[in-house]
Motif scaffolding. Sequence first.
Motif, PDB file in Angstrom:
ATOM      1  N   ALA A 190       0.859  -1.174   0.000  1.00 23.08           N
ATOM      2  CA  ALA A 190       0.000   0.000   0.000  1.00 23.08           C
ATOM      3  C   ALA A 190       0.901   1.231   0.000  1.00 23.08           C
ATOM      4  O   ALA A 190       2.088   1.132   0.316  1.00 23.08           O
ATOM      5  N   PRO A 191       0.360   2.410  -0.349  1.00 22.84           N
ATOM      6  CA  PRO A 191       1.211   3.606  -0.428  1.00 22.84           C
ATOM      7  C   PRO A 191       2.035   3.880   0.832  1.00 22.84           C
ATOM      8  O   PRO A 191       3.183   4.310   0.737  1.00 22.84           O
ATOM      9  N   LYS A 192       1.467   3.633   2.003  1.00 31.55           N
ATOM     10  CA  LYS A 192       2.194   3.936   3.228  1.00 31.55           C
ATOM     11  C   LYS A 192       2.520   2.688   4.052  1.00 31.55           C
ATOM     12  O   LYS A 192       2.984   2.800   5.182  1.00 31.55           O
ATOM     13  N   LEU A 193       2.297   1.513   3.479  1.00 29.89           N
ATOM     14  CA  LEU A 193       2.563   0.280   4.215  1.00 29.89           C
ATOM     15  C   LEU A 193       3.051  -0.794   3.247  1.00 29.89           C
ATOM     16  O   LEU A 193       2.268  -1.597   2.752  1.00 29.89           O
ATOM     17  N   PRO A 194       4.337  -0.827   2.955  1.00 33.65           N
ATOM     18  CA  PRO A 194       4.862  -1.818   2.007  1.00 33.65           C
ATOM     19  C   PRO A 194       5.039  -3.191   2.651  1.00 33.65           C
ATOM     20  O   PRO A 194       5.924  -3.391   3.474  1.00 33.65           O
ATOM     21  N   MET A 195       4.199  -4.135   2.273  1.00 32.23           N
ATOM     22  CA  MET A 195       4.328  -5.495   2.801  1.00 32.23           C
ATOM     23  C   MET A 195       5.490  -6.245   2.161  1.00 32.23           C
ATOM     24  O   MET A 195       6.117  -7.086   2.793  1.00 32.23           O
ATOM     25  N   LEU A 223       8.532  -3.100  11.731  1.00 36.71           N
ATOM     26  CA  LEU A 223       8.516  -4.473  11.261  1.00 36.71           C
ATOM     27  C   LEU A 223       8.650  -4.563   9.742  1.00 36.71           C
ATOM     28  O   LEU A 223       9.205  -5.535   9.220  1.00 36.71           O
ATOM     29  N   MET A 224       8.140  -3.547   9.025  1.00 40.78           N
ATOM     30  CA  MET A 224       8.227  -3.567   7.579  1.00 40.78           C
ATOM     31  C   MET A 224       9.664  -3.531   7.072  1.00 40.78           C
ATOM     32  O   MET A 224       9.941  -3.885   5.925  1.00 40.78           O
ATOM     33  N   ARG A 225      10.580  -3.103   7.926  1.00 45.11           N
ATOM     34  CA  ARG A 225      11.990  -3.093   7.521  1.00 45.11           C
ATOM     35  C   ARG A 225      12.640  -4.464   7.694  1.00 45.11           C
ATOM     36  O   ARG A 225      13.780  -4.674   7.288  1.00 45.11           O
ATOM     37  N   GLU A 226      11.915  -5.392   8.315  1.00 42.94           N
ATOM     38  CA  GLU A 226      12.418  -6.749   8.509  1.00 42.94           C
ATOM     39  C   GLU A 226      11.935  -7.650   7.370  1.00 42.94           C
ATOM     40  O   GLU A 226      10.909  -7.385   6.753  1.00 42.94           O
ATOM     41  N   PRO A 227      12.651  -8.731   7.081  1.00 42.34           N
ATOM     42  CA  PRO A 227      12.194  -9.648   6.030  1.00 42.34           C
ATOM     43  C   PRO A 227      10.999 -10.482   6.495  1.00 42.34           C
ATOM     44  O   PRO A 227      10.770 -10.650   7.695  1.00 42.34           O
ATOM     45  N   VAL A 228      10.245 -10.980   5.537  1.00 47.35           N
ATOM     46  CA  VAL A 228       9.177 -11.927   5.850  1.00 47.35           C
ATOM     47  C   VAL A 228       9.790 -13.123   6.566  1.00 47.35           C
ATOM     48  O   VAL A 228      10.899 -13.562   6.245  1.00 47.35           O
TER      49      VAL A 228
END
Length: 315
Positions: free
Chosen positions: A47-52, A278-283
């Motif tokens: 999403a624009p402000k939440l990159p999964m 958390l988004m800066r961490e890998p899946v």
Amino acid sequence: MPDIDMAVTADDGTPLAGTLTLPPGPGPHPAVLLLHGSGPLDRDGNAPKLPMNLAQPVAEALAARGIATLRYDRRGTGATPGDWRRSSFHGNRLDAAAALRALSGRPDIRADAVGLIGHSEGSLHSMALAARTDVRATVLLAGFANLGADAFRWQGRAMVASMPAPVRLLSRPLGALGNRGLARLKKTRTDVARVAGVKVNARWVREVLAHDSRNDLAAIHTPVLAVTGAKDLQVDPADLDRIARLVPGGAETFRIPDLTHLLRRDPERPAPNSYRRLMREPVDAYLLELVAEWLRHHLDAAALEPSTAGRVASS
């Protein structure tokens, strides 16, 4: 690991822009359709402000096991035209069904070995498709097994409980405010409505509130893997027990310690304000391994040689 641009034609003629990732080697290949969560998400789950950034690691893990992956931009996101705020829950399901048909119909894909991976809202569509189509295997990541209105209420309570103590003291008035907002949306008849000055996809909310995923779960006759994080604030991890009971023949369920709704682990107290960190961490690597190996087994896929798999994963 070749990526191919693939447009899916929806029932109303809208081109859903997507990417098909094929494993190395000659086909036809087993394949999965990857369905993301709610909101304006593109083919990678961003999403624009939440990159999964969910799709690429999933596609790489599956390609290393000989499995292709299709994902597409939701309406009004990426290269797909439209307005995501006017996309209904039922419309999203129809788009997913069109993508599944397009994937199964390709000559480089084995029509007898197609599966589904759904995350959050995508898991609800995966349940519905698994109950109505001839897929081979279904993976449900953070999917609820309840009436949508009850799932919303659980999510609201979990979110408030995760907040600092001064905010938790306001749990009753906040809950009342949330209930009033939902009640107002249930009475709307338009696609879009304003709540507290914010445009909301009212039709989508109405349809999700009335949706009972238990009906679809009880109609699934395909192997199911259901995974929810122990620190998920948006889906009750206890729903895994309901999924196991409801799916005829049972389901394999995993409640992963510290895993959040974003499919990353958080050793700290879970809270919505930790999402950006958390988004800066890998899946989560364990989750990827679990899903990929389970699908390899159920789709009868041939894993690549270790040296080749390593090259695929690093590409």
